[in-house]
Design an enzyme around this catalytic site. Sequence first.
Site, PDB file in Angstrom:
ATOM      1  N   SER A 151       0.864  -1.202   0.003  1.00  0.00           N
ATOM      2  CA  SER A 151       0.141   0.017   0.039  1.00  0.00           C
ATOM      3  C   SER A 151       0.897   1.081  -0.008  1.00  0.00           C
ATOM      4  CB  SER A 151      -0.980   0.011   1.182  1.00  0.00           C
ATOM      5  OG  SER A 151      -2.246   0.983   1.101  1.00  0.00           O
ATOM      6  N   ASP A 210      -5.519  -3.847  -2.574  1.00  0.00           N
ATOM      7  CA  ASP A 210      -4.705  -3.452  -1.618  1.00  0.00           C
ATOM      8  C   ASP A 210      -3.888  -4.839  -1.088  1.00  0.00           C
ATOM      9  OD1 ASP A 210      -3.469  -2.796   0.913  1.00  0.00           O
ATOM     10  OD2 ASP A 210      -4.098  -0.743   0.379  1.00  0.00           O
TER      11      ASP A 210
END
Length: 303
Positions: free
Chosen positions: A74, A188
Site C-alpha cells: 500500500s 490492496d
Amino acid sequence: MRYGKIVILYLALLFISGCATAHPPVPVLPAAPPPVPKIALVLGGGAARGFAHVGVIRVLEQEKIPIDMVMGTSVGSLIGAIYADTRSSFDLEVIAFKLEKDDIFDFSVFSSTTGPVKGDRLEKFVQSKVKKTNIEELPIPFAAVATNLITGERVILDQGPVGRAVRASSSIPGVFTPVFYQNMTLVDGGVVDNVPVDVARAKGADIVIAVNIGKNVVDKNVNNILDITLQAINIMSYEISKFKVQGADILIEPNVGEVGMMDFTQKEVCMRAGIEAAQKAMPELRKKIEAWVAQKQLIKKSP
C-alpha cells in the site's frame, strides 16, 4: 697460510650458495574484508501515516545503514518505490512533502460500483516521480505486495511498470477500483500481508527491518463511508500484521498517535515519529548486524 686461505674461500662459497638457495620471503596478504549482510527494508501500509516511513529512511541513511532491497504494501509500496529509484532520503522528502490527497484520490464524478476512486491519478503520480519505468530497472531491488481479489492469494509484483504495481498494491477495496493486471484482479496488499517480512526473507535478506505504521488503530474521525472502510481495513491489517512482523529482526513502530488515514496535514508529525522510532531502534540494529558478521566469520574459520 695457503691452507687457511683455501678454508676461508670454501666457507665463503658455502655462504653464497646458501643465500642463493634460500626461500624468498612469503608475501603477507591483506586480511579479507568482513562479510556484509543483505539488509531489507519492509514498509507497511497505513495511508497518510506513511509519512513516518520517510523519517525512518532518513535515520537509516544518516546512520549509513545500507538498504539492499525494499518491500512495500500500500503506501509502503509508494514510499518504497520512490526511495528505490532515488536512493536519497532528501529527494524522497522533497517528493513526499509535496504529496497531497488530490494527487492520489481521483474520485469519479459518477460513483463506480467497484470503488469511487479510480486510481489513475496515483499511477500517474508514481510515473511522474519515478525515473525508471519498470521495477527491474530500479537501482534498489523492489517489490510491491497486492492481493488477488478472486482467489485471496498474495501477489508479489517485482517486475513490470512501477506505477501499475504501486496502484495495485494501494487499491483499498471499497475505495479504489480494483486493478486488472497480469490477468488478475488486484486490490490492496494489506488485505493479506500489510508488512511483508517473509517476502524479504524469500528474496534472500539476511536482516529484515520492518516498519509497521498501523499499530495504533484509533481514529476518532470516522464520519462517512470512506472513513469507515479505511478504518475497517486498518483494523484488519493490524490484526494480521501482529503475526507477520514476528519474523523481522528489527521492528520499528512509529508512534503516529491518532493521525487519521486520510489526514495529510500531519506529515511532519508522522515523519518525526518515524525519526524517533528509528533512532530508538538503532542500537539493537547495530547489535544484530555485528552478531551476523561474527557468526559468519566463526563459520568461515571452523574446519
